[in-house]
Motif scaffolding. Structure first.
Motif, PDB file in Angstrom:
ATOM      1  N   GLY A  71      31.477  31.727  87.717  1.00  0.00           N
ATOM      2  CA  GLY A  71      32.496  30.891  87.097  1.00  0.00           C
ATOM      3  C   GLY A  71      33.030  31.499  85.815  1.00  0.00           C
ATOM      4  N   ILE A  89      34.022  25.118  90.232  1.00  0.00           N
ATOM      5  CA  ILE A  89      33.640  26.514  90.462  1.00  0.00           C
ATOM      6  C   ILE A  89      33.457  27.220  89.124  1.00  0.00           C
ATOM      7  CG2 ILE A  89      34.429  28.757  91.338  1.00  0.00           C
ATOM      8  CD1 ILE A  89      35.845  27.200  93.615  1.00  0.00           C
ATOM      9  N   GLU A  90      34.426  27.051  88.231  1.00  0.00           N
ATOM     10  CA  GLU A  90      34.359  27.734  86.941  1.00  0.00           C
ATOM     11  C   GLU A  90      33.194  27.246  86.082  1.00  0.00           C
ATOM     12  OE1 GLU A  90      38.001  27.870  84.752  1.00  0.00           O
ATOM     13  OE2 GLU A  90      38.959  29.188  86.228  1.00  0.00           O
ATOM     14  N   ARG A  91      32.764  26.018  86.279  1.00  0.00           N
ATOM     15  CA  ARG A  91      31.646  25.478  85.501  1.00  0.00           C
ATOM     16  C   ARG A  91      30.283  25.704  86.171  1.00  0.00           C
ATOM     17  NH1 ARG A  91      31.797  20.162  85.442  1.00  0.00           N
ATOM     18  NH2 ARG A  91      33.398  19.994  87.004  1.00  0.00           N
TER      19      ARG A  91
END
Length: 93
Positions: free
Chosen positions: A30, A61-63
């Protein structure tokens, strides 16, 4: 890759991935996506649109809260104009 507005009409938000949420590998992935997105001056919403992925799913997703499938991962890499291998490498994976 051209995405029509009808592509988004049938988009379904994938189920959350509680089993793998916060896995260090997903967090690293992420962060690599965030860095690549930042280098292109893309908002998360713009990247989600270019990837044909729901914006809230992209946020997960990024986290490191979502475990993206291979197709979603490849769509993100393509939208970032990098290879999947480059994105994995940037994540240290």
């Amino acid at each position: 890759m051209v995405i029509s507005s009808t592509d988004f009409e049938h988009q379904v938000m994938p189920a959350s991935s509680p089993r793998y949420a916060d896995d260090p590998r997903l967090i690293a992935l992420g962060k690599a996506i965030q860095r690549a997105r930042g280098a292109l001056n893309l908002s998360q919403e713009e990247l989600a649109h270019k990837s044909a992925i729901d914006r809230s799913y992209m946020s997960g997703i990024e986290r490191g809260k979502q475990n993206p499938g291979i197709v979603a991962f490849l769509q993100v890499a393509e939208a970032l104009d990098i290879t999947a291998a480059e994105l994995f490498s940037a994540a240290g994976l």
